[in-house]
Design an enzyme around this catalytic site. Structure first.
Site, PDB file in Angstrom:
ATOM      1  N   ASP A   1       0.076 -51.923  38.015  1.00  0.00           N
ATOM      2  CA  ASP A   1       0.634 -50.794  39.110  1.00  0.00           C
ATOM      3  C   ASP A   1       0.254 -50.687  40.213  1.00  0.00           C
ATOM      4  OD1 ASP A   1       2.698 -50.593  36.819  1.00  0.00           O
ATOM      5  OD2 ASP A   1       1.033 -48.039  36.580  1.00  0.00           O
TER       6      ASP A   1
ATOM      7  N   ASP B   1       0.880 -41.123  29.115  1.00  0.00           N
ATOM      8  CA  ASP B   1       1.096 -40.908  30.051  1.00  0.00           C
ATOM      9  C   ASP B   1       0.112 -40.167  31.726  1.00  0.00           C
ATOM     10  OD1 ASP B   1       1.929 -43.929  29.705  1.00  0.00           O
ATOM     11  OD2 ASP B   1       4.330 -43.039  29.493  1.00  0.00           O
TER      12      ASP B   1
END
Length: 599
Positions: A319, A538
């Site tokens: 990411d 998450d």
């Protein structure tokens, strides 16, 4: 975590490449010219390639300096039409009427003899999109040869100096790494893979968890303290050396089969600039601490002689780099944090430093994170992301040879295959596919591998796909294609992936365990892996104070109605989730219940 920036076979190893029919077509409009530089000996070559659609285009340039070294550069040309640049990468742009100037970014002003730089940009146009015919570098017109010149009165303005050399490291990597190679083509073939005893114990403690407790998962070093085992939520009291010692023990117990150890390098300055739940401990400018306090100690540990027989797979900074394409500038998905990271260059230089230092250890295999199809599958994200990754692979002393491959879908939920949907001119119009060129992770990974080779990486690179949570089994899994005539209805009734939208990334309701870790499952794919340990959150469903630098992201709130990065859909997140990386029992149970293939 991974965000979706919208734009308005068999089991044998077949690394040698995809068929010609599977190659990615980049578009037309390739122009090669030569220009002189304002220096004692000057000359350059420019390759200008375009991928265009009805109202816009992406241009990628390779600028090669044929003359004396430059400390800064500015490339200039005139368009004959109404082209307007909207976003640039690996450069800073200005445009006045038809005249365009690309100047070096703060980190790539130095351009040696025969060295190249790869700026690019997105632009709009109407009517015709004629390529420029004359380029000027540092104010000197093109001549097609290397010549000696007198510097013109007007030269490129000075830019911010490239980053200075890092201070002496406190834990330098070994100058002569122990013999651990040679590296093999695919580290997973013929090998066992490390089982993290901390994750395994968490899984085994769950009802039914013993069915998967012996599966291999990644060891996440998501902050500096995790290197040393200072009660990290993802590694407990086991530091990196403790895990590697355990890996040596597991390797000895396996007999003659080698053992792969999977470690996630995940602590960039300004980490994950488009999501709060996975922000890290380092601020945007702390590149020095990243080098000396994080990467250098990791490189020193993995380079120790006692670990030379392990095959160490390093997953590099998820990411990060795709955000510099998709979440910056004038895009609706842009964030100020990502604009900062694009401007300061610390994602690019940080990834380059990581792969350079780890690549010096002969038994380390670097795999750089490459997003997923629901993030960069569109034309205006696909090529530019490959280019920014290539830029990082040539930064901070790194080279593409330091990269063994790439990984897609890390910690995400994109379906491996969508067997009941064909991506064509009709289905691309659906709200679900939304003009993306890809609708499953396998097809995307294979195509992106080809694009990365075109960007300068070795043709031997392989891909990993994280299948830890993309199974989408259970009672809602379709068993065949829909016969509906409305394209949205037909696609929605046929798709395996049951999320509200592909941009949803946090603790997704209805998800299941995917394909079990498997070596060489398809052409160009080194392995299906479980890098994200199933059952680790998450992000928290509501704000939870913590000392890990992890914020609260509304995408983890099940009541959130969305933002431009998920096209303003519901988040689809499970309730009552803990901070990212912490154990989430309810999700683990649902992943087992919805596993596909079933447990």
């Amino acid at each position: 975590m991974n965000l979706n920036p919208l734009r308005g076979a068999g089991r044998s190893r077949m690394r040698r490449g995809l068929s010609a029919a599977a190659a990615v077509v980049l578009g037309s409009g390739v122009l090669v010219v030569a220009a002189t530089q304002a220096s004692a000996a000057a000359g350059c070559r420019v390759n200008y390639s375009v991928n265009q659609w009805n109202t816009g285009f992406t241009a990628n340039l390779t600028v090669t300096n044929l003359g004396d070294p430059l400390s800064s550069w500015a490339l200039e040309w005139d368009y004959s039409g109404n082209q307007q640049i909207t976003q640039a990468w690996n450069s800073e742009f200005t445009q006045s009427g038809n005249r365009v100037t690309l100047r070096n970014a703060p980190w790539n002003g130095s351009l040696g003899t025969n060295a190249s730089v790869n700026p690019g940009f997105n632009a709009s146009y109407s009517g015709t999109n004629t390529a420029p015919t004359v380029f000027r570098l540092n104010g000197v017109a093109c001549t097609g040869q290397v010549v000696g010149t007198t510097p013109p009165a007007t030269t490129a303005p000075p830019t911010t100096a490239p980053p200075t050399t890092a201070p002496p490291t406190t834990a330098p990597p070994p100058t002569s790494p122990p013999p651990g190679g040679p590296r093999v083509d695919n580290p997973y073939v013929g090998a066992d893979v490390y089982v993290n005893p901390i994750w395994s114990a968490n899984a085994a403690a769950e009802p039914g968890g013993s069915r998967i407790a012996d599966e291999p998962t990644g060891v996440w070093l998501d902050r500096t303290s995790a290197i040393y085992g200072n009660n990290s939520p993802t590694t407990g009291d086991m530091g990196l050396a403790d895990h590697l010692d355990e890996a040596v023990r597991q390797d000895a117990a396996n007999g003659s089969r080698p053992l792969v150890f999977q470690v996630v390098i995940y602590n960039l300055p300004g980490r994950d600039c488009a999501a709060l739940a996975s922000n890290g401990e380092l601020g945007p400018t702390e590149i020095g601490a990243y080098r000396t306090e994080y990467i250098d100690p990791i490189a020193e540990i993995v380079g120790r002689a006692e670990y030379r027989n392990l095959r160490i797979v390093a997953v590099i900074e998820i990411d990060s780099l795709p955000n510099l394409v998709t979440n910056v500038g004038s895009r609706a998905t842009a964030t100020p944090e990502c604009d900062v990271m694009l401007a300061n260059g610390n994602y690019v230089t940080g990834v380059g430093y990581a792969i350079s230092q780890l690549g010096d250890v002969p038994n380390v295999y670097n795999y750089i994170d490459a997003g997923h199809h629901g993030w960069i599958g569109w034309e205006d994200n696909f090529g530019p992301t490959a280019q920014i990754i290539a830029q990082a692979a040539n930064a901070s002393g790194a080279s593409p040879s330091d990269v063994h491959g790439f990984i897609t879908n890390t910690a995400n939920y994109s379906a491996l295959r969508e067997p009941y949907i064909t991506v064509d001119s009709n289905t691309r119009q659906s709200s679900w596919i939304d003009w993306n060129n890809y609708n499953d992770e396998l097809t995307f990974a294979q195509a992106f591998r080809q694009r990365l080779v075109q960007a300068g990486f070795p043709s031997s690179i392989g891909m990993l796909i994280d299948t830890s949570r993309n199974g989408w089994g259970g009672p809602d899994r379709p068993t065949g294609p829909s016969n509906a005539t409305d394209v949205d209805t037909r696609v929605d009734e046929s798709r395996i992936d049951r999320r509200f939208q592909k941009g949803n990334w946090c603790n997704q309701s209805g998800a299941g365990l995917g394909e079990r870790p498997t070596a060489a499952p398809a052409s160009g794919i080194d392995a299906y892996v479980w890098i994200k340990p199933p059952g680790e959150s998450d992000g928290s469903s509501s704000e939870i104070p913590n000392d890990e630098g992890k914020g609260f992201d509304r995408m983890c709130d099940p009541t959130y109605t969305g933002n431009p990065r998920n096209n303003n859909n519901m988040s689809g997140a499970l309730p009552n989730a803990p901070v990212s990386g912490h154990w989430f029992s309810a999700q683990f149970q649902e992943l087992m219940a919805n596993a596909y293939p079933p447990l």
